[in-house]
Design a protein around this motif. Structure first.
Motif, PDB file in Angstrom:
ATOM      1  N   ILE A  66      -3.253 -49.028   8.917  1.00 48.04           N
ATOM      2  CA  ILE A  66      -3.051 -47.682   9.464  1.00 48.04           C
ATOM      3  C   ILE A  66      -1.596 -47.244   9.398  1.00 48.04           C
ATOM      4  O   ILE A  66      -1.302 -46.097   9.100  1.00 48.04           O
ATOM      5  CB  ILE A  66      -3.618 -47.498  10.899  1.00 48.04           C
ATOM      6  CG1 ILE A  66      -3.059 -48.519  11.869  1.00 48.04           C
ATOM      7  CG2 ILE A  66      -5.126 -47.480  10.923  1.00 48.04           C
ATOM      8  CD1 ILE A  66      -3.545 -48.284  13.305  1.00 48.04           C
ATOM      9  N   LEU A  67      -0.679 -48.161   9.648  1.00 48.71           N
ATOM     10  CA  LEU A  67       0.725 -47.760   9.617  1.00 48.71           C
ATOM     11  C   LEU A  67       1.201 -47.504   8.188  1.00 48.71           C
ATOM     12  O   LEU A  67       1.837 -46.482   7.912  1.00 48.71           O
ATOM     13  CB  LEU A  67       1.610 -48.813  10.282  1.00 48.71           C
ATOM     14  CG  LEU A  67       3.105 -48.456  10.296  1.00 48.71           C
ATOM     15  CD1 LEU A  67       3.351 -47.171  11.078  1.00 48.71           C
ATOM     16  CD2 LEU A  67       3.939 -49.577  10.878  1.00 48.71           C
ATOM     17  N   VAL A  68       0.873 -48.407   7.290  1.00 47.70           N
ATOM     18  CA  VAL A  68       1.383 -48.255   5.923  1.00 47.70           C
ATOM     19  C   VAL A  68       0.822 -46.983   5.286  1.00 47.70           C
ATOM     20  O   VAL A  68       1.505 -46.308   4.510  1.00 47.70           O
ATOM     21  CB  VAL A  68       1.105 -49.513   5.074  1.00 47.70           C
ATOM     22  CG1 VAL A  68      -0.359 -49.730   4.855  1.00 47.70           C
ATOM     23  CG2 VAL A  68       1.830 -49.435   3.741  1.00 47.70           C
ATOM     24  N   ARG A  70       0.251 -44.185   6.900  1.00 38.82           N
ATOM     25  CA  ARG A  70       1.061 -43.076   7.436  1.00 38.82           C
ATOM     26  C   ARG A  70       2.450 -43.038   6.790  1.00 38.82           C
ATOM     27  O   ARG A  70       2.952 -41.974   6.440  1.00 38.82           O
ATOM     28  CB  ARG A  70       1.203 -43.216   8.961  1.00 38.82           C
ATOM     29  CG  ARG A  70      -0.076 -42.885   9.733  1.00 38.82           C
ATOM     30  CD  ARG A  70       0.212 -42.838  11.226  1.00 38.82           C
ATOM     31  NE  ARG A  70      -0.978 -42.560  12.033  1.00 38.82           N
ATOM     32  CZ  ARG A  70      -1.437 -41.321  12.260  1.00 38.82           C
ATOM     33  NH1 ARG A  70      -0.816 -40.280  11.760  1.00 38.82           N
ATOM     34  NH2 ARG A  70      -2.509 -41.143  13.004  1.00 38.82           N
ATOM     35  N   VAL A  71       3.063 -44.204   6.641  1.00 38.60           N
ATOM     36  CA  VAL A  71       4.414 -44.241   6.055  1.00 38.60           C
ATOM     37  C   VAL A  71       4.357 -43.837   4.577  1.00 38.60           C
ATOM     38  O   VAL A  71       5.277 -43.177   4.080  1.00 38.60           O
ATOM     39  CB  VAL A  71       5.067 -45.624   6.256  1.00 38.60           C
ATOM     40  CG1 VAL A  71       6.432 -45.686   5.587  1.00 38.60           C
ATOM     41  CG2 VAL A  71       5.205 -45.927   7.747  1.00 38.60           C
ATOM     42  N   GLN A  73       2.429 -41.588   3.350  1.00 43.11           N
ATOM     43  CA  GLN A  73       2.440 -40.117   3.365  1.00 43.11           C
ATOM     44  C   GLN A  73       3.846 -39.582   3.582  1.00 43.11           C
ATOM     45  O   GLN A  73       4.242 -38.575   2.990  1.00 43.11           O
ATOM     46  CB  GLN A  73       1.557 -39.601   4.494  1.00 43.11           C
ATOM     47  CG  GLN A  73       0.078 -39.627   4.207  1.00 43.11           C
ATOM     48  CD  GLN A  73      -0.672 -38.944   5.345  1.00 43.11           C
ATOM     49  OE1 GLN A  73      -0.429 -37.782   5.655  1.00 43.11           O
ATOM     50  NE2 GLN A  73      -1.580 -39.676   5.974  1.00 43.11           N
ATOM     51  N   LEU A  74       4.590 -40.258   4.466  1.00 46.95           N
ATOM     52  CA  LEU A  74       5.957 -39.844   4.737  1.00 46.95           C
ATOM     53  C   LEU A  74       6.801 -39.864   3.463  1.00 46.95           C
ATOM     54  O   LEU A  74       7.616 -38.974   3.238  1.00 46.95           O
ATOM     55  CB  LEU A  74       6.543 -40.764   5.818  1.00 46.95           C
ATOM     56  CG  LEU A  74       8.046 -40.919   5.962  1.00 46.95           C
ATOM     57  CD1 LEU A  74       8.695 -39.600   6.310  1.00 46.95           C
ATOM     58  CD2 LEU A  74       8.357 -41.928   7.060  1.00 46.95           C
ATOM     59  N   PHE A  75       6.559 -40.869   2.601  1.00 46.70           N
ATOM     60  CA  PHE A  75       7.307 -40.950   1.338  1.00 46.70           C
ATOM     61  C   PHE A  75       6.611 -40.209   0.201  1.00 46.70           C
ATOM     62  O   PHE A  75       6.968 -40.373  -0.961  1.00 46.70           O
ATOM     63  CB  PHE A  75       7.532 -42.415   0.949  1.00 46.70           C
ATOM     64  CG  PHE A  75       8.600 -43.095   1.765  1.00 46.70           C
ATOM     65  CD1 PHE A  75       9.946 -42.855   1.530  1.00 46.70           C
ATOM     66  CD2 PHE A  75       8.256 -43.969   2.792  1.00 46.70           C
ATOM     67  CE1 PHE A  75      10.924 -43.477   2.292  1.00 46.70           C
ATOM     68  CE2 PHE A  75       9.236 -44.592   3.562  1.00 46.70           C
ATOM     69  CZ  PHE A  75      10.573 -44.342   3.312  1.00 46.70           C
ATOM     70  N   LEU A  83       3.437 -48.102  -1.837  1.00 46.55           N
ATOM     71  CA  LEU A  83       4.528 -48.412  -0.904  1.00 46.55           C
ATOM     72  C   LEU A  83       4.769 -49.922  -0.858  1.00 46.55           C
ATOM     73  O   LEU A  83       5.911 -50.382  -0.805  1.00 46.55           O
ATOM     74  CB  LEU A  83       4.191 -47.865   0.488  1.00 46.55           C
ATOM     75  CG  LEU A  83       5.287 -48.014   1.545  1.00 46.55           C
ATOM     76  CD1 LEU A  83       6.575 -47.312   1.130  1.00 46.55           C
ATOM     77  CD2 LEU A  83       4.814 -47.462   2.885  1.00 46.55           C
ATOM     78  N   LEU A  84       3.674 -50.657  -0.925  1.00 51.26           N
ATOM     79  CA  LEU A  84       3.794 -52.120  -0.964  1.00 51.26           C
ATOM     80  C   LEU A  84       4.555 -52.535  -2.223  1.00 51.26           C
ATOM     81  O   LEU A  84       5.444 -53.387  -2.188  1.00 51.26           O
ATOM     82  CB  LEU A  84       2.396 -52.748  -0.942  1.00 51.26           C
ATOM     83  CG  LEU A  84       2.351 -54.276  -0.951  1.00 51.26           C
ATOM     84  CD1 LEU A  84       2.939 -54.835   0.346  1.00 51.26           C
ATOM     85  CD2 LEU A  84       0.911 -54.776  -1.112  1.00 51.26           C
ATOM     86  N   THR A  87       8.214 -51.708  -1.919  1.00 48.27           N
ATOM     87  CA  THR A  87       8.819 -52.717  -1.044  1.00 48.27           C
ATOM     88  C   THR A  87       9.114 -53.994  -1.823  1.00 48.27           C
ATOM     89  O   THR A  87      10.238 -54.523  -1.792  1.00 48.27           O
ATOM     90  CB  THR A  87       7.853 -53.039   0.123  1.00 48.27           C
ATOM     91  OG1 THR A  87       7.641 -51.854   0.881  1.00 48.27           O
ATOM     92  CG2 THR A  87       8.420 -54.123   1.030  1.00 48.27           C
TER      93      THR A  87
END
Lengths: 113, 812
Positions: A66-68, A70-71, A73-75, A83-84, A87
């Motif tokens: 759930i957090l990843v 949302r993050v 979307q932020l990026f 995103l993974l 990272t």
């Protein structure tokens, strides 16, 4: 061998602050046992890449992502796996560059050559 | 060569790491932020939580048990009050630390410290309007009261205990994004939250625009268009209620009660439609024979929510409700004996005074026929990456001169008059937490009345119901004693007759207890009819929500919690009931095309409900907005001068009673228009716009599609909010949902031998976007449902809704 040592040291470094402790790990490992520049880079890159991927998933899987999500979307990334990947690549680059530096530093001070 | 290579490689690596460790503009330090060891990944909470957790905390006096229910709402059981507030601080910080930090930073004008120069204007505004000055005065009042001093200090110690043991990897994600660290909590931060509330609810004004109106249109037109009592009204205190007190003499109006204007001068704009609902029915109207109380405060809807649900129990208290993260006690809630809630009063507690300085040094100002000393307060504003700004603010006896000159005032603050001193009730010493401390422990009506005497600002309509079958409502707060219309316009600051003349005595503030109609209610409308001897304000919220609430309650019999819950999401438009028949009657349909007639037919058949699937609602809403804009835009839209538009209420009156009024004439056209012309013109513009945007009438015309509703993250971080969703409701309806604003907490409490509370807010208890409890109550709220609130009688009571237990032990 270098790869394995960086892998283990990076895991250990994750329990210490700051985040760039992995750079020190990769640098030192290559300083002592780095053989070629290419080997050093890929060992550093691969070691940290795998460690960061595993640690990220270790936190993210029990979180149902759930957090990843949302993050991501932020990026403005369309999928959390990107995103993974970002990272892991950033971690890998830090590891790879540090390992190269370690290797080159070793060459600079070594008497052979 | 090999040295150079090694050197270059190390240099590049170091620069790379430095860059990944540094914040560039809005981009967080990427290495730090993305590192799974310390970055955002650490904020991902696991779905496997421990059933029991034990912590050792120094500062506690005894053991505290905190039971978390299925929504992770804490139920605190402490053995003494110190530990109760200590643990409230501790666990609130655990869930909402960043919110607590950013809200107090915002209130205290310290955003630029973390956000840099772009936050400087808002920081300066908060400093210069006296937020810090007011909070300093309030905290002084708090600390004089030994009880509240204990409460605030225990709460502060609890928060700080949490912060001191927080490792960097566990910082809330927003600290990592913005790259800064939490700092120690202080009691003044609790006061800052009150100031923030006062700013939201009683910090706007339109006196500058009203003064311009007066200059531009003259007194006759202004009196006609901005009357002191509305056309449509249904006041909070039922009409005809007798005032059983001998009022103080009303102060005499000053000689020149309106100040001369210096230059085009605008405070934070007064936002119309800011408001809330509350009502309580007596036992005679309820199915159980005991009162039921309902409250839904309308505020900005954010993730995390402005509210934090909590149950707090110690030997002196057992209360359930919502608290403000960063402030002790429950603000809206219930206990075994009583329940209470609030809506905003909108008393005029903010006035502007024109100041005449002796010379350019601005060391003295003219008042009461002599020169008086100006106090200078220096505000130091730290700015990230830059030198701090030293800002001198001039204070007269009224208060701060918010902007000295036009050049000092930022563009988005054009409603603040320059060179004027601000008198604001939120500057005064106060002790609001005592009100909540006492209400939390209240047992009956007398306790309620006593608690209210401690409340200063922002003035609230405190509603009350108890298990002794009393219901009551009091528009309460410190309300200045004024002559009629004092502060409707900017005043001359040199004349003492323009000062506030003390306060309306607390026992003469309007109040109603157990009225014959069997219910009490408020929705920000006028507190009283015109017989009340004191002046409170010349304008209040429009009567629409209040009238609908009162209409529904009047006919209600044998009401249950569910009857009131359904009422909270009622979307019937009183405005449509009042004006749509006239709009349709005055519309010359012979001038309409086939397409336009089809739209008119839909409007005629509309049931006046703003449901998500209603097409009539979209048509009416657009039509009314255009009608309003076309009626007033030609006179009131002025590039050179900020003018105040007449109210919706006055517009309704104009439409219904004065169809030939000169105000309907569009002064930009050679012909003279009447009301009917504007009705036709606005209807055609409506159909044009809707056809253009959404094609032929169909699904795309539905209210839920046309109008966007959303809940953003508190810092508008993309991905951290709800995204757009479809919903009914609108401002001026009971379900007052519009844009990102609306019912921030819905609560219904059934009193009786076994009190039962129901409630929900849009969001969740946790402020962490990586928590399963970040938005878990959102859907329940969106569906118009309420959760049954778990009100435990003791720490030993068993409930299968308790999922985890946290024990805080005293560290040796």
């Amino acid at each position: 061998m270098l790869f394995l040592i960086i892998l283990i040291l990076s895991f250990a470094a994750a329990y210490f602050l700051p985040w760039w402790a992995v750079a020190i790990a990769a640098f030192l490992a290559a300083l002592f046992i780095g053989k070629t520049m290419k080997e050093s880079f890929w060992s550093g890159f691969g070691g940290v890449f795998i460690v960061w991927t595993s640690l990220a998933l270790f936190k993210s899987i029990p979180n149902d992502q759930i957090l990843v999500k949302r993050v991501a979307q932020l990026f403005h990334l369309p999928h959390w796996t990107l995103l993974l990947l970002v990272t892991a690549i950033i971690g890998g680059l830090v590891g790879g560059l540090s390992a190269i530096s370690g290797f080159l530093a070793k060459k600079a001070v070594s008497s052979k050559d | 060569m090999k040295f150079l290579k090694a050197f270059l490689s190390i240099a590049i690596t170091l620069i790379f790491i430095w860059a990944l460790n540094t914040k560039f503009g809005d981009i967080p330090p990427l290495g730090k932020f993305l590192s799974p060891a310390v970055g955002f990944w650490q904020n991902a909470e696991s779905k496997h939580s421990n059933a029991a957790e034990n912590l050792l905390l120094d500062g506690l006096q005894a053991k505290v048990t905190i039971q978390y229910d299925e929504h992770r709402i804490p139920h605190i059981f402490a053995e003494n009050d110190h530990d109760l507030y200590y643990s409230q601080g501790y666990i609130t910080a655990r869930d909402r630390l960043w919110q607590m930090d950013i809200q107090t930073r915002s209130a205290s004008g310290r955003l630029a410290e973390i956000a840099g120069r772009k936050a400087l204007d808002i920081d300066r505004y908060h400093r210069r309007m006296g937020m810090v000055y007011g909070a300093e005065n309030t905290v002084r009042g708090m600390m004089k009261d030994p009880l509240i001093k204990m409460v605030a200090e225990a709460y502060t110690d609890g928060v700080n205990n949490y912060i001191h043991h927080l490792s960097k990897r566990d910082y809330p994600i927003e600290f990592k994004l913005l790259d800064y660290a939490p700092e120690d909590w202080k009691p003044i931060n609790c006061a800052f939250l009150l100031k923030l509330m006062s700013e939201t609810l009683a910090g706007g004004s339109d006196q500058f625009a009203m003064t311009n109106n007066l200059k531009h249109f003259g007194a006759k037109d202004v009196n006609d268009l901005f009357p002191d009592y509305p056309f449509h009204e249904d006041p909070i205190i039922p009409v005809g209620t007798k005032w059983d007190f001998k009022p103080l003499p009303t102060p005499k109006p000053s000689a020149g009660f309106i100040a001369q204007m210096t230059d085009s001068i605008k405070p934070k704009e007064r936002v119309p439609g800011i408001g809330s609902n509350n009502w309580a029915i007596s036992g005679s109207k309820s199915a159980t024979g005991y009162p039921i109380l309902a409250n839904d405060p309308h505020l900005n809807l954010t993730f995390p929510s402005i509210w934090y649900q909590i149950q707090m129990s110690s030997p002196t208290v057992n209360v359930y409700g919502v608290s403000l993260p960063g402030a002790p006690c429950v603000v809206i809630g219930f206990n075994q004996k009583i329940s209470w809630g609030v809506t905003n009063v909108d008393a005029d507690v903010l006035d502007w005074y024109q100041v005449r300085f002796k010379d350019n040094t601005r060391n003295e100002y003219w008042y009461s026929n002599k020169w008086n000393k100006v106090n200078k307060r220096i505000e130091v504003i730290k700015i990230r990456g830059q030198k701090p700004l030293y800002d001198t603010v001039l204070y007269t006896h009224h208060g701060p001169v918010v902007y000295d000159s036009n050049s000092q005032r930022p563009k988005d603050q054009e409603n603040i008059p320059t060179g004027n001193a601000l008198r604001w009730v939120a500057h005064d010493e106060s002790d609001e937490f005592m009100t909540f401390y006492l209400l939390n422990r209240g047992k009956d009506y007398a306790d309620y009345r006593k608690a209210l005497t401690y409340f200063t600002a922002p003035a609230q309509n405190f509603i009350f119901a108890d298990s002794d079958n009393d219901i009551a409502l009091t528009p309460n707060g410190k309300i200045p004693l004024k002559f009629k219309d004092q502060g409707k316009f900017i005043m001359d600051g040199s004349d003492p007759a323009n000062d506030w003349h003390g306060w309306i005595p607390y026992d003469q503030i309007p109040t109603v207890k157990n009225p014959p109609r069997g219910f009490v209610s408020s929705a920000n409308q006028s507190p009283t009819d015109q017989t009340y001897p004191y002046y409170i304000n010349w304008q209040f919220g429009s009567y629409d929500r209040a009238k609908r609430i009162n209409d529904l309650l009047t006919v209600m019999q044998k009401a249950t919690v569910d009857s009131l819950r359904i009422m909270q999401t009622d979307d019937y438009s009183m405005r449509a009931q009042d004006v749509l028949p006239t709009l349709i009657k005055d519309l010359d349909s012979s001038k309409l095309s086939k397409n336009q007639l089809e739209v008119l037919q839909i409007a005629k058949k509309w049931d006046k409900h703003f449901a998500a699937n209603s097409i009539g609602a979209s048509i009416f809403n657009t039509w009314w907005q255009k009608f309003y804009e076309m009626t007033w835009g030609d006179e009131f839209e002025n590039k050179n001068m900020l003018l105040n538009y007449p109210s919706i209420d006055r517009t309704e009156q104009l439409l219904i009673k004065e169809p030939n009024s000169k105000w309907f004439d569009d002064i930009r056209t050679p012909v003279r228009e009447t009301g009917a012309d504007i009705v036709l013109r606005s209807f055609i513009a409506t159909t044009d716009e809707l056809h253009h945007k959404y094609g032929n009438p169909g699904k795309k015309w539905q209210w839920g599609q046309v109008r966007k509703v959303y809940i953003n993250h508190l810092a508008n971080i993309p991905g951290f909010g709800s995204g757009n969703f479809e919903s009914g409701g609108n401002s001026s309806l009971i379900n007052a949902l519009r844009g990102g604003n609306g019912p921030s907490w819905r609560m219904v409490v059934q009193m009786g031998p076994q009190v039962k509370g129901y409630g929900v807010f849009p969001g969740g208890e946790s402020g962490n976007p990586g928590s399963f409890y970040y938005a878990d109550m959102f859907k329940t709220w969106k569906d118009g449902q309420l959760n049954e609130l778990l009100f435990l009688k003791s720490a030993n009571e068993n409930s299968d809704r308790i999922k985890t237990i946290l024990i805080l032990n005293k560290a040796k």
